[in-house]
Design an enzyme around this catalytic site. Structure first.
Site, PDB file in Angstrom:
ATOM      1  N   GLY A  49      41.500 -77.246 -48.110  1.00  0.00           N
ATOM      2  CA  GLY A  49      42.961 -77.191 -48.194  1.00  0.00           C
ATOM      3  C   GLY A  49      43.433 -77.614 -49.423  1.00  0.00           C
ATOM      4  N   GLN A  54      48.536 -80.888 -56.151  1.00  0.00           N
ATOM      5  CA  GLN A  54      47.108 -81.192 -56.676  1.00  0.00           C
ATOM      6  C   GLN A  54      46.923 -80.217 -57.823  1.00  0.00           C
ATOM      7  OE1 GLN A  54      45.523 -80.874 -52.566  1.00  0.00           O
ATOM      8  NE2 GLN A  54      43.909 -82.235 -53.785  1.00  0.00           N
ATOM      9  N   CYS A  94      38.901 -85.466 -50.798  1.00  0.00           N
ATOM     10  CA  CYS A  94      40.008 -84.909 -51.571  1.00  0.00           C
ATOM     11  C   CYS A  94      39.503 -84.482 -52.960  1.00  0.00           C
ATOM     12  CB  CYS A  94      41.133 -86.032 -51.557  1.00  0.00           C
ATOM     13  SG  CYS A  94      42.507 -85.447 -52.290  1.00  0.00           S
ATOM     14  N   LEU A  95      39.828 -83.047 -53.302  1.00  0.00           N
ATOM     15  CA  LEU A  95      39.794 -82.463 -54.455  1.00  0.00           C
ATOM     16  C   LEU A  95      40.169 -83.480 -55.608  1.00  0.00           C
ATOM     17  CD1 LEU A  95      40.143 -78.781 -53.714  1.00  0.00           C
ATOM     18  CD2 LEU A  95      37.841 -80.151 -53.886  1.00  0.00           C
ATOM     19  N   HIS A 136      46.784 -84.827 -43.919  1.00  0.00           N
ATOM     20  CA  HIS A 136      46.216 -84.989 -45.434  1.00  0.00           C
ATOM     21  C   HIS A 136      46.943 -84.211 -46.388  1.00  0.00           C
ATOM     22  CE1 HIS A 136      42.780 -85.676 -48.190  1.00  0.00           C
ATOM     23  NE2 HIS A 136      43.559 -84.841 -48.966  1.00  0.00           N
ATOM     24  N   GLU A 137      46.994 -82.721 -46.173  1.00  0.00           N
ATOM     25  CA  GLU A 137      47.839 -81.861 -47.038  1.00  0.00           C
ATOM     26  C   GLU A 137      49.181 -82.067 -47.415  1.00  0.00           C
ATOM     27  OE1 GLU A 137      45.934 -80.350 -49.124  1.00  0.00           O
ATOM     28  OE2 GLU A 137      44.229 -80.485 -47.905  1.00  0.00           O
ATOM     29  N   HIS A 140      50.178 -85.138 -49.634  1.00  0.00           N
ATOM     30  CA  HIS A 140      50.335 -84.981 -50.826  1.00  0.00           C
ATOM     31  C   HIS A 140      51.744 -84.528 -51.283  1.00  0.00           C
ATOM     32  CE1 HIS A 140      46.195 -85.038 -52.142  1.00  0.00           C
ATOM     33  NE2 HIS A 140      45.575 -84.440 -51.379  1.00  0.00           N
TER      34      HIS A 140
HETATM   35 ZN    ZN Z   1      43.897 -84.106 -50.958  1.00  0.00          ZN
END
Ligand code: ZN
Length: 179
Positions: A49, A54, A94-95, A136-137, A140
């Site tokens: 995701g 991000q 997480c990226l 989680h997404e 952000h």
């Molecule tokens: Zn993340």
């Protein structure tokens, strides 16, 4: 297609509350191109995701895809409502926080209301792992990173996580997903 640069923890864009997307903007070519780029960037980075902040784009848009054979799901201006009191712990990555894992408690059963990438309202229920990814997404979009919610003592670098296992063990299924 263009690939976007992923912001890493410490970049202020990850701490902003992202702006809602105006309905009229959704059908613009620029917005549609952005959705494609967000998805392509997620794939390139091997993510499950990705949220718009991000990629330095402070708008309330996320994409996720839990199975390669499924269509990616875009959520625009999503709202999450828990459907039960049940929460569960699980490890997340997480990226924007590369090479790290940490254990986070999330709602297990949620309902999500959002607009799709054509601007049409829709709703769905998500449970377990899917509910975790969505939470989680969507965090952000409010400037929240999973490490803010992670259990003290649970953080591990990926190499050590793979070598020694999770620092705090629980009944949750193991996973190496980056979001
Ligand atoms: Zn993340």
């Amino acid at each position: 297609m263009s690939l976007l640069q992923v912001a890493r923890m410490g970049n202020p864009v990850l701490r902003q509350v992202a702006a809602p997307v105006e309905a009229a903007e959704i059908r613009t070519r620029a917005f549609q191109v952005f959705c494609d780029d967000l998805y392509d960037t997620m794939l390139e980075e091997d993510g499950l995701g990705l949220a718009a902040p991000q990629v330095h784009h402070s708008q309330r848009v996320v994409v996720f895809q839990l199975e390669a054979e499924e269509e990616p799901m875009f959520l625009i201006n999503p709202v999450i409502v828990p459907l039960s009191e049940t929460k569960a712990w699980g490890y997340e990555g997480c990226l924007s926080v590369p090479e790290l894992r940490g254990r986070v408690e999330r709602w297990v059963d949620i309902r999500v209301d959002a607009l799709d990438r054509k601007g049409k309202p829709f709703a769905f229920e998500a449970h377990g792992w899917a509910a975790r990814v969505v939470q989680h997404e969507c965090d952000h979009l409010d400037g929240v990173l999973y490490v803010d919610r992670a259990q003290v003592g649970s953080l591990a670098f990926l190499k050590e996580y793979r070598r020694y296992g999770p620092p705090i063990k629980g009944p949750e299924a193991e996973d190496d997903g980056e979001e």
